[in-house]
Design a protein around this motif. Structure first.
Motif, PDB file in Angstrom:
ATOM      1  N   SER A  91       0.848  -1.190   0.000  1.00 14.07           N
ATOM      2  CA  SER A  91       0.000   0.000   0.000  1.00 14.07           C
ATOM      3  C   SER A  91       0.880   1.235   0.000  1.00 14.07           C
ATOM      4  N   ALA A  92       0.412   2.286  -0.652  1.00 14.22           N
ATOM      5  CA  ALA A  92       1.159   3.545  -0.755  1.00 14.22           C
ATOM      6  C   ALA A  92       0.174   4.689  -0.905  1.00 14.22           C
ATOM      7  N   VAL A  93       0.584   5.874  -0.461  1.00 17.41           N
ATOM      8  CA  VAL A  93      -0.268   7.062  -0.570  1.00 17.41           C
ATOM      9  C   VAL A  93      -0.290   7.516  -2.022  1.00 17.41           C
ATOM     10  N   ALA A  94      -1.494   7.697  -2.560  1.00 19.34           N
ATOM     11  CA  ALA A  94      -1.648   8.175  -3.937  1.00 19.34           C
ATOM     12  C   ALA A  94      -2.072   9.635  -3.927  1.00 19.34           C
ATOM     13  N   SER A  95      -2.000  10.247  -5.068  1.00 20.51           N
ATOM     14  CA  SER A  95      -2.398  11.649  -5.189  1.00 20.51           C
ATOM     15  C   SER A  95      -3.906  11.767  -5.033  1.00 20.51           C
ATOM     16  N   PRO A  96      -4.391  12.887  -4.525  1.00 20.28           N
ATOM     17  CA  PRO A  96      -5.846  13.074  -4.363  1.00 20.28           C
ATOM     18  C   PRO A  96      -6.581  12.909  -5.685  1.00 20.28           C
ATOM     19  N   GLY A  97      -7.694  12.170  -5.648  1.00 21.37           N
ATOM     20  CA  GLY A  97      -8.483  11.942  -6.858  1.00 21.37           C
ATOM     21  C   GLY A  97      -7.915  10.865  -7.759  1.00 21.37           C
ATOM     22  N   ALA A  98      -6.928  10.106  -7.280  1.00 20.66           N
ATOM     23  CA  ALA A  98      -6.305   9.071  -8.111  1.00 20.66           C
ATOM     24  C   ALA A  98      -7.295   7.942  -8.386  1.00 20.66           C
ATOM     25  N   THR A  99      -7.131   7.303  -9.546  1.00 20.67           N
ATOM     26  CA  THR A  99      -7.941   6.145  -9.945  1.00 20.67           C
ATOM     27  C   THR A  99      -7.010   4.971 -10.210  1.00 20.67           C
ATOM     28  N   PRO A 100      -7.533   3.753 -10.355  1.00 20.05           N
ATOM     29  CA  PRO A 100      -6.667   2.603 -10.656  1.00 20.05           C
ATOM     30  C   PRO A 100      -5.813   2.800 -11.897  1.00 20.05           C
ATOM     31  N   LYS A 101      -6.255   3.603 -12.855  1.00 18.71           N
ATOM     32  CA  LYS A 101      -5.447   3.841 -14.063  1.00 18.71           C
ATOM     33  C   LYS A 101      -4.193   4.652 -13.752  1.00 18.71           C
ATOM     34  N   ASP A 102      -4.208   5.358 -12.645  1.00 17.16           N
ATOM     35  CA  ASP A 102      -3.057   6.194 -12.293  1.00 17.16           C
ATOM     36  C   ASP A 102      -1.975   5.414 -11.542  1.00 17.16           C
ATOM     37  N   ILE A 103      -2.257   4.145 -11.225  1.00 14.87           N
ATOM     38  CA  ILE A 103      -1.289   3.354 -10.465  1.00 14.87           C
ATOM     39  C   ILE A 103      -0.183   2.869 -11.399  1.00 14.87           C
ATOM     40  N   THR A 104       1.031   3.114 -11.010  1.00 15.65           N
ATOM     41  CA  THR A 104       2.202   2.675 -11.788  1.00 15.65           C
ATOM     42  C   THR A 104       3.121   1.862 -10.884  1.00 15.65           C
ATOM     43  N   PRO A 105       3.986   1.024 -11.459  1.00 14.39           N
ATOM     44  CA  PRO A 105       4.922   0.244 -10.628  1.00 14.39           C
ATOM     45  C   PRO A 105       5.828   1.124  -9.779  1.00 14.39           C
ATOM     46  N   GLU A 106       6.158   2.324 -10.269  1.00 16.05           N
ATOM     47  CA  GLU A 106       7.051   3.205  -9.512  1.00 16.05           C
ATOM     48  C   GLU A 106       6.422   3.669  -8.196  1.00 16.05           C
ATOM     49  N   LEU A 107       5.087   3.624  -8.100  1.00 18.17           N
ATOM     50  CA  LEU A 107       4.416   4.069  -6.893  1.00 18.17           C
ATOM     51  C   LEU A 107       4.763   3.175  -5.701  1.00 18.17           C
ATOM     52  N   PHE A 108       5.055   1.896  -5.985  1.00 12.09           N
ATOM     53  CA  PHE A 108       5.370   0.942  -4.909  1.00 12.09           C
ATOM     54  C   PHE A 108       6.877   0.668  -4.823  1.00 12.09           C
ATOM     55  N   ASN A 109       7.666   1.520  -5.414  1.00 12.21           N
ATOM     56  CA  ASN A 109       9.121   1.380  -5.395  1.00 12.21           C
ATOM     57  C   ASN A 109       9.688   2.188  -4.228  1.00 12.21           C
ATOM     58  N   LYS A 110      10.213   1.469  -3.246  1.00 14.22           N
ATOM     59  CA  LYS A 110      10.776   2.145  -2.066  1.00 14.22           C
ATOM     60  C   LYS A 110      12.016   2.956  -2.403  1.00 14.22           C
ATOM     61  N   GLU A 111      12.759   2.485  -3.396  1.00 20.91           N
ATOM     62  CA  GLU A 111      14.005   3.181  -3.753  1.00 20.91           C
ATOM     63  C   GLU A 111      13.736   4.568  -4.325  1.00 20.91           C
ATOM     64  N   SER A 112      12.495   4.781  -4.795  1.00 23.37           N
ATOM     65  CA  SER A 112      12.155   6.105  -5.336  1.00 23.37           C
ATOM     66  C   SER A 112      11.800   7.088  -4.239  1.00 23.37           C
ATOM     67  N   GLY A 113      11.860   6.624  -3.008  1.00 24.94           N
ATOM     68  CA  GLY A 113      11.547   7.497  -1.894  1.00 24.94           C
ATOM     69  C   GLY A 113      10.089   7.526  -1.522  1.00 24.94           C
ATOM     70  N   ASN A 114       9.285   6.671  -2.138  1.00 27.56           N
ATOM     71  CA  ASN A 114       7.861   6.637  -1.815  1.00 27.56           C
ATOM     72  C   ASN A 114       7.627   5.885  -0.500  1.00 27.56           C
ATOM     73  N   ARG A 115       6.580   6.280   0.169  1.00 23.00           N
ATOM     74  CA  ARG A 115       6.200   5.582   1.400  1.00 23.00           C
ATOM     75  C   ARG A 115       5.366   4.351   1.036  1.00 23.00           C
ATOM     76  N   VAL A 116       5.966   3.184   1.228  1.00 20.91           N
ATOM     77  CA  VAL A 116       5.308   1.922   0.860  1.00 20.91           C
ATOM     78  C   VAL A 116       5.230   1.042   2.106  1.00 20.91           C
ATOM     79  N   GLU A 117       4.026   0.553   2.400  1.00 20.30           N
ATOM     80  CA  GLU A 117       3.830  -0.377   3.509  1.00 20.30           C
ATOM     81  C   GLU A 117       3.453  -1.744   2.961  1.00 20.30           C
ATOM     82  N   GLU A 118       3.884  -2.797   3.653  1.00 20.66           N
ATOM     83  CA  GLU A 118       3.665  -4.158   3.187  1.00 20.66           C
ATOM     84  C   GLU A 118       3.062  -4.997   4.308  1.00 20.66           C
ATOM     85  N   CYS A 119       2.240  -5.929   3.901  1.00 20.64           N
ATOM     86  CA  CYS A 119       1.615  -6.864   4.854  1.00 20.64           C
ATOM     87  C   CYS A 119       1.590  -8.236   4.204  1.00 20.64           C
ATOM     88  N   LYS A 120       2.109  -9.255   4.908  1.00 16.56           N
ATOM     89  CA  LYS A 120       2.138 -10.620   4.405  1.00 16.56           C
ATOM     90  C   LYS A 120       0.943 -11.401   4.951  1.00 16.56           C
TER      91      LYS A 120
END
Length: 238
Positions: A91-120
């Motif tokens: 899970s990651a914080v998306a921009s306001p008003g985001a839709t599933p079409k706006d989701i990209t692989p870079e959004l879940f890339n921790k190395e890009s500095g994004n805040r990504v949380e994981e649950c197994k």
């Protein structure tokens, strides 16, 4: 219940009521407790075995999203019904008003500095629900009487209904007086015809004995009696 700061995930394990050669589905619920749009992505260690719908999406602030996981039909049961498959929900914080079409692989890339949380999530196989026990025959209200035959040939009845004699008496009591009178008349006529038949048989036997003593042909009275007897028997056969 599994918790992250962005999403609350329920249940903690994915439970499948395992059955051979049958697709099985279970669901999990993602709840967004924040004021942000939260994007999610579901991964599994065995992607050919499972189908996840939706596998990516956006959960609106303070809302819920249901995810369905379907396991493909299996031809063999696992040893001791143990499953080593696992799921990873990112899970990651998306921009306001985001839709599933706006989701990209870079959004879940921790190395890009994004805040990504994981649950197994683990996978657990459970026994399928048992069908309800069938109702035994004869237990329903108003069912017909039944009987069984024991080993020694004795017939055991399990009839709890109204006795037959009582039922017959009720049927007779419901007959109208005109019908009863007609039945009585027909019964009397039948008894009278039987008596006449017995009398003719007796007379015929006497004539037969007399005819056997005489040397002539058959007497006319003998022929008449036979004809009458035939007519009477024909009337009784109707």
């Amino acid at each position: 219940m599994s918790n992250t700061e962005l999403l609350t995930i329920e249940p903690q394990e994915l439970q499948f009521p395992f059955e051979l050669k049958k697709q099985i589905s279970c669901s999990m619920q993602l709840k967004n407790n924040t004021n942000d749009y939260v994007a999610f992505k579901v991964k599994t260690t065995n992607p050919k075995k499972y189908c996840v719908r939706p596998n990516t999406g956006v959960v609106l602030p303070h809302s819920v999203c249901d995810v369905t996981v379907t396991m493909q039909a299996q031809r063999e049961a696992p040893i001791d019904m143990q499953c080593k498959d696992k799921f990873l929900l990112q899970s990651a914080v998306a921009s306001p008003g985001a839709t599933p079409k706006d989701i990209t692989p870079e959004l879940f890339n921790k190395e890009s500095g994004n805040r990504v949380e994981e649950c197994k999530l683990k996978v657990n196989y459970v026994d399928p629900p048992q069908p309800p026990s069938p109702v035994r025959e004869g237990s329903e209200e108003g069912s017909s009487p039944r009987a069984s035959v024991s080993d020694n040939g004795t017939i055991n009845t399990t009839d709890s209904a109204v006795p037959r004699s009582y039922a017959e008496s009720r049927d007779i009591s419901s007959i109208s007086p005109e019908t009863k009178a007609l039945i009585a008349k027909l019964t009397d006529e039948k008894n009278s015809a039987i008596q006449q038949s017995n009398k003719l048989h007796h007379e015929l036997e006497l004539l037969r004995r007399q005819g056997s003593k005489s040397s002539g042909g058959i007497p006319v009275m003998y022929v008449v009696v036979i004809a009458l007897l035939g007519i009477l028997l024909g009337y009784l056969m109707k």
